[in-house]
Write a protein that holds these residues in place. Structure first.
Motif, PDB file in Angstrom:
ATOM      1  N   PHE A 296      -8.327   0.544  -4.283  1.00  0.00           N
ATOM      2  CA  PHE A 296      -7.928  -0.076  -3.228  1.00  0.00           C
ATOM      3  C   PHE A 296      -6.489  -0.174  -3.167  1.00  0.00           C
ATOM      4  O   PHE A 296      -5.913  -0.161  -2.139  1.00  0.00           O
ATOM      5  CB  PHE A 296      -8.877  -1.391  -3.075  1.00  0.00           C
ATOM      6  N   LEU A 297      -6.031  -0.573  -4.312  1.00  0.00           N
ATOM      7  CA  LEU A 297      -4.490  -0.858  -4.606  1.00  0.00           C
ATOM      8  C   LEU A 297      -3.592   0.364  -4.007  1.00  0.00           C
ATOM      9  O   LEU A 297      -2.867   0.139  -3.307  1.00  0.00           O
ATOM     10  CB  LEU A 297      -4.223  -1.457  -5.880  1.00  0.00           C
ATOM     11  N   VAL A 298      -4.021   1.605  -4.589  1.00  0.00           N
ATOM     12  CA  VAL A 298      -3.493   2.840  -4.197  1.00  0.00           C
ATOM     13  C   VAL A 298      -3.416   3.199  -2.950  1.00  0.00           C
ATOM     14  O   VAL A 298      -2.148   3.442  -2.240  1.00  0.00           O
ATOM     15  CB  VAL A 298      -4.026   4.062  -5.104  1.00  0.00           C
ATOM     16  N   LEU A 299      -4.542   2.963  -2.186  1.00  0.00           N
ATOM     17  CA  LEU A 299      -4.796   3.371  -0.852  1.00  0.00           C
ATOM     18  C   LEU A 299      -3.734   2.482   0.031  1.00  0.00           C
ATOM     19  O   LEU A 299      -3.196   2.768   0.974  1.00  0.00           O
ATOM     20  CB  LEU A 299      -6.126   3.020  -0.463  1.00  0.00           C
ATOM     21  N   GLY A 300      -3.955   1.048  -0.297  1.00  0.00           N
ATOM     22  CA  GLY A 300      -2.882   0.198   0.428  1.00  0.00           C
ATOM     23  C   GLY A 300      -1.533   0.444   0.196  1.00  0.00           C
ATOM     24  O   GLY A 300      -0.782   0.399   1.166  1.00  0.00           O
TER      25      GLY A 300
END
Length: 780
Positions: A450-454
Motif C-alpha cells: 500500500f505504501l509503494v502504491l501511494g
C-alpha cells in the motif's frame, strides 16, 4: 507572497531595520516584516506548493508554528525526568513507575534526541519525526537481533538511552548559554490569522458569535467539561459485563454528554488557534479508544492474545521459528515490544495490549497532521480532516497487531515523501524514509505494498520527490519477501491473481445480515466509509487541480492490491483502511477559485460520522469484548497442560489463545458449524457425546480440554451454530457429563478436562490409525 506565510514566532524589537536578523545558532535565518514580526523565508519547494494549492484565507500549505528553543529545552527536561524516574523504578523495584516512565521515554526521549539540533522545524514535523525515529529504531534493532540470533536488548537499548540522554543534556546546556533576550524574542506568541470579524459590526447574533469566537477559553472549556464527563462515565462503569445490547447500553448518559461537549469544543475552536482544535480531537480520540481500556479488565479483542504469545516466545527463546506461523516471518512489532519489555522488566503485557489502541490512535493523529499539512492548508483544516479520519475508521484494526503500527509507519513515510525537508537535509530525510520503510517491511505483510502504491501515485502527480522514491520504499519489502518467498507463496497462490473473488466476499452476504446486531454493525461501518467517500468526491470535483487529482489517485491506489490477493477475505477492509486518510484530506481541502467552501457542511458530516462510529464500534461488544476470567483460564491451560494437548472451544470461534511462549506446543480447535440435531431438534447430550467422540478419534493427544465461555455463547448467538438458549443447554450437558471435570471455574468461564474417554472411542481411533498405516501413500 511572504505576507501569507506563517510567522515563526518572534518579535523583531526596536532598531531591527531591514537587514538579516542574526541572533546566532537557533535563531539565525529569520527575516523581518514591516509590522515587526519575524518570518521564515519560504524555500523554492514551499513556493511550488503554494502555487499548486492557491493558498486562500485559511493560509498556504506550509508547516504550522516553528518549535522554539524554549519548547525544545522543555522536551529535553521532560525526557531527562522520565529517564531518571525509570532508573529509580528499576533500582527500587517499583513496577508501575518503571513501566510508565520507561515506555514514555522510549517514545519521547529516544525520538526527540536526534532532533534537538535541527533549526526551524515545525511543531507538527517535530512530533512526527520523533515518532518515526523512536518506533523505527526500536523495530529495526529488535528485528536484527532476532534474525541473527543475538538477543541482548538490555545493553542495546541502554546504549541508545544513554546516547539520547547525552543529546538532551547538550540541548539543556546550549539553551542555558543562549542570551535571554534572544530566547525571549524567539519564544513569543506567533501572529494569528483568520481573526474573527469586528464585534462592532453586524447584528446582535453576529456580534454574540464574534465575541464567543474571540474568547480564548470557550473551546477549551467545552473540551475540558466534556473530557471530565466521559472520563467520569467510563470510571463509574468499570468491570461491567456487556450484554446483548452492546457497550452503548452499558454506558451512562454523562458519557454521551461528554462526547457531545468535546465535539462542541472542536466546533467552537478558533481557526487561528490550532492547538484548540488539536486538543479537542485528541480528547475525542481518548473517549472512543480509552473508554474500553478503562471499562474492561482484559484487552478488548480476544484475538490480540495470539500476538502476545509471539512476543512471549521471543522473550523466552530470543529467536523466531518461521515453521510455527506467519508471525515469525514478520516479527517487527513482536520483537520491538519484546525488547522493550525485557529492558523494562515488564512481567505481563496484558495492560500494554489494553492501551495499545489509544497509543496507536495518538501516533496516527500525529502522522496524519504531518501529512495533511502538505496538502490541506491551515492547521484548523488539518485537524478537521483528522477528526473525519478518526470517526470514519471503525474497521477495528487498531488493536495490538502489526496492522495497527503498520498504518502509522505508512502515514509517516507518506509525510516524509512530500515534506520539503525544512530543517532536515535531504540525506537525512531519505535515510529516515528508508528506516521507516524497513520497519514496516519487517512488521506487516501487506502494508508495504500500500505504501509503494501511494508513493507511486504521489510521484506520478509530481507531489513527492525524488522520482525514484518508490524504489527506495519498496526495496526493503521486496528484499524481505524474497527472503521469505516460501511463506509468501502459501498466502498468495497464483490462481488468486486477478480473481474476482478477491473483491467479492466468499460468503453469502445474507449470512452476514441474518442477525440485527451484526447487520447494524456492518451497515454503520459501510455508511461511515461511504459518507466520507462521497464528501471527498464532491470536494475533488470542485477542486480540479493537480493536488486534488493526486490525493484522489492515492485514495484509489490501495485497490490495486486486490488484483493479487484477497488477504484472507479481508482485503477490501484493508483497502478502505488505507484510503480513509486521503479521503479525509480531500474532504477538507479548500476549493480553488474566488470563493472557498464553508466548513459547516463538513462539521455536519463529522457529527454523522460520530453516530456511525459509535454504532459500528460498540454494537458487538457482547461477542468480542475481552473478559478477565477467560484469559485466566487459557493461561492456566498453557502453563500447566502437557505438551501436544488439545483444547476445544465449544463454538464457531476461539477465545483468548496462544498468549504464552508455549503456544506452539498445543492444538487449538474450534468446533465450527457442525452440530448434531435430531429431527431438527437440538439435543445437547447427544451433541456433546458426538463432539467428545470425534475429538478423541481425530486428534490423538495426552490430554483434552474444553472451554465453555459467555463470549463463545455470544458469538454463536450472532453467527451460529448455536443460539444463546441452545448454548446454555450445551453448557449444562457438559457440567453433568461424567467424561469432563472442571479445572477452572469463574462467573462466565469454565475450563473442563476430559477424565474418561467415551465408550468405543479409543477402539475407533486405533482402527483408524491401523487403516491409515496399511493404506499406501501416493507420491506426486
Amino acid at each position: 507572497m511572504s505576507e501569507r506565510w506563517r510567522a515563526s514566532g518572534a518579535s523583531a524589537g526596536p532598531g531591527l531595520g531591514t537587514s538579516r536578523f542574526d541572533t546566532g545558532g537557533d535563531f539565525d535565518g529569520l527575516l523581518p516584516r514591516a509590522d515587526g514580526w519575524l518570518i521564515q523565508p519560504p524555500s523554492r519547494w514551499l513556493q511550488s506548493w503554494e502555487r499548486l494549492t492557491g493558498g486562500g484565507p485559511d493560509g498556504p500549505v506550509v508547516p504550522n508554528e516553528i518549535i522554539t528553543p524554549r519548547q525544545r529545552a522543555a522536551v529535553s527536561v521532560v525526557s531527562l525526568a522520565l529517564f531518571g524516574w525509570t532508573v529509580v523504578g528499576i533500582v527500587a523495584g517499583w513496577a508501575p513507575l518503571r513501566e510508565v516512565c520507561g515506555v514514555l521515554f522510549a517514545i519521547v526521549g529516544l525520538g526527540t534526541a536526534p532532533l534537538q539540533r535541527l533549526q526551524r522545524v515545525a511543531i507538527s514535523a517535530y512530533a512526527a519525526l520523533s515518532v518515526a525515529i523512536s518506533l523505527s529504531l526500536l523495530v529495526v534493532l529488535a528485528t536484527a537481533m532476532v534474525e541473527v540470533g543475538w538477543w541482548h536488548p538490555v545493553p542495546v537499548l541502554t546504549v541508545c538511552a544513554l546516547a539520547a540522554v547525552a543529546m538532551h543534556v547538550d540541548m539543556c546546556r546550549r539553551f542555558m548559554l543562549t542570551p535571554p533576550a534572544a530566547v525571549a524574542s524567539s519564544s513569543r506568541r506567533q501572529i494569528r490569522r483568520d481573526a474573527p470579524a469586528d464585534v462592532a459590526t453586524g447584528g446582535p447574533l453576529r456580534r454574540l458569535l464574534a465575541i464567543v469566537r474571540r474568547s480564548e477559553s470557550v473551546s477549551i472549556l467545552w473540551t475540558a467539561v466534556g473530557t471530565t464527563l466521559w472520563l467520569a462515565g467510563a470510571l463509574t462503569t468499570r468491570h461491567v459485563v456487556v450484554g446483548p445490547r452492546g457497550l452503548l447500553a452499558s454506558l451512562p448518559v454523562i458519557w454521551f454528554v461528554g462526547v457531545a461537549c468535546v465535539l462542541l469544543g472542536f466546533a467552537t475552536a478558533r481557526r487561528d488557534r490550532e492547538w484548540q482544535a488539536a486538543v479537542a480531537v485528541f480528547c475525542l480520540l481518548g473517549a472512543v479508544t480509552a473508554t474500553p481500556a478503562i471499562i474492561y479488565d482484559a484487552p478488548r479483542y480476544h484475538w490480540s492474545s495470539k500476538h502476545l504469545g509471539v512476543v512471549d516466545y521471543i522473550r523466552v527463546h530470543g529467536a523466531v521459528d518461521a515453521r510455527i506461523d506467519i508471525y515469525h516471518s514478520w516479527p517487527g512489532l513482536f520483537a520491538g515490544v519484546a525488547a522493550l519489555a525485557d529492558a523494562l522488566r515488564l512481567p505481563s503485557l496484558i495492560g500494554f495490549a489494553m492501551w495499545w489502541s489509544t497509543a496507536m490512535g495518538v501516533f496516527r493523529l500525529i502522522a496524519f497532521r504531518f501529512l495533511a499539512g502538505r496538502f490541506v492548508g491551515s492547521g484548523y483544516r488539518c485537524w478537521l480532516g483528522a477528526l473525519l479520519y478518526v470517526l470514519a475508521d471503525s474497521i477495528a484494526q487498531d488493536y495490538f497487531s502489526p496492522q495497527a503500527i503498520g498504518v502509522v509507519f505508512v502515514l509517516l513515510v507518506f509525510g516524509l515523501a512530500v515534506w520539503p525537508s525544512d530543517g532536515l537535509n535531504e540525506r537525512a530525510r531519505l535515510l529516515l524514509i528508508f528506516l521507516a520503510s524497513s520497519a514496516v517491511a519487517v512488521t506487516h505483510q501487506l502494508s508495504p505494498y500500500f505504501l509503494v502504491l501511494g508513493v507511486g501515485a504521489l510521484v506520478v502527480f509530481r507531489l513527492a520527490r525524488p522520482w525514484w522514491i518508490p524504489a527506495l520504499v519498496g526495496a526493503p519489502a521486496a528484499t524481505w519477501a524474497l527472503w521469505h518467498q516460501r511463506v509468501v507463496s502459501r498466502f498468495v497462490p497464483s490462481r488468486g491473481v486477478g480473481s474476482v473473488g478477491n473483491i467479492v466476499p466468499k460468503h453469502n452476504l445474507s449470512d452476514i445480515f441474518n442477525h440485527p446486531r451484526v447487520a447494524a454493525q456492518v451497515t454503520a461501518l459501510m455508511l461511515g466509509c461511504v459518507l466520507l467517500a462521497v464528501t471527498a468526491v464532491i470536494a475533488a470535483v470542485r477542486q480540479r487541480d493537480r493536488g486534488a487529482r493526486g490525493l484522489a489517485a492515492c485514495a484509489a491506489s490501495p485497490a490495486a492490491v486486490l488484483v493479487v490477493t484477497a488477504y484472507g477475505n479481508e482485503g477490501i477492509l484493508r483497502v478502505a483502511l488505507f484510503a480513509l486518510p486521503w479521503l479525509a484530506m480531500l474532504a477538507v481541502r479548500p476549493w480553488s477559485g474566488r470563493r472557498l467552501r464553508r466548513l459547516g457542511g463538513v462539521k455536519v458530516v463529522a457529527a454523522l460520522l460520530l453516530v456511525c462510529y459509535l454504532v459500528a464500534s460498540f454494537t458487538l461488544e457482547w461477542e468480542f469484548a475481552g473478559r478477565k476470567d477467560e484469559w485466566q483460564a487459557v493461561r492456566l491451560f498453557e502453563n500447566s497442560a502437557p505438551s501436544n494437548s488439545v483444547i476445544m472451544y465449544s463454538g464457531s470461534t476461539t477465545g483468548p489463545s496462544r498468549s504464552t511462549a508455549r503456544y506452539p506446543d498445543f492444538y487449538w480447535l474450534a468446533r465450527g458449524g457442525y452440530v448434531v440435531r435430531l429431527h431438527n431438534r437440538y439435543d445437547p447430550a447427544l451433541d456433546l457425546q458426538d463432539l467428545t467422540r470425534r475429538l478423541v478419534v481425530n486428534w490423538p493427544a495426552p490430554a483434552y480440554f474444553l472451554l465453555v465461555d459467555d463470549t463463545i455463547k455470544a458469538h454463536g448467538d450472532s453467527y451460529g451454530p448455536l443460539d444463546a438458549a441452545e448454548y446454555d443447554a450445551f453448557a449444562g450437558a457438559v457440567s453433568r457429563s461424567p467424561n469432563w471435570r472442571p479445572v477452572f471455574t469463574e462467573r462466565h468461564t469454565v475450563l473442563y478436562r476430559m477424565t474418561r474417554y467415551p465408550p468405543g472411542a479409543l477402539a475407533e481411533r486405533r482402527a483408524s490409525e491401523a487403516k491409515a498405516r496399511l493404506t499406501p501413500s501416493v507420491g506426486k
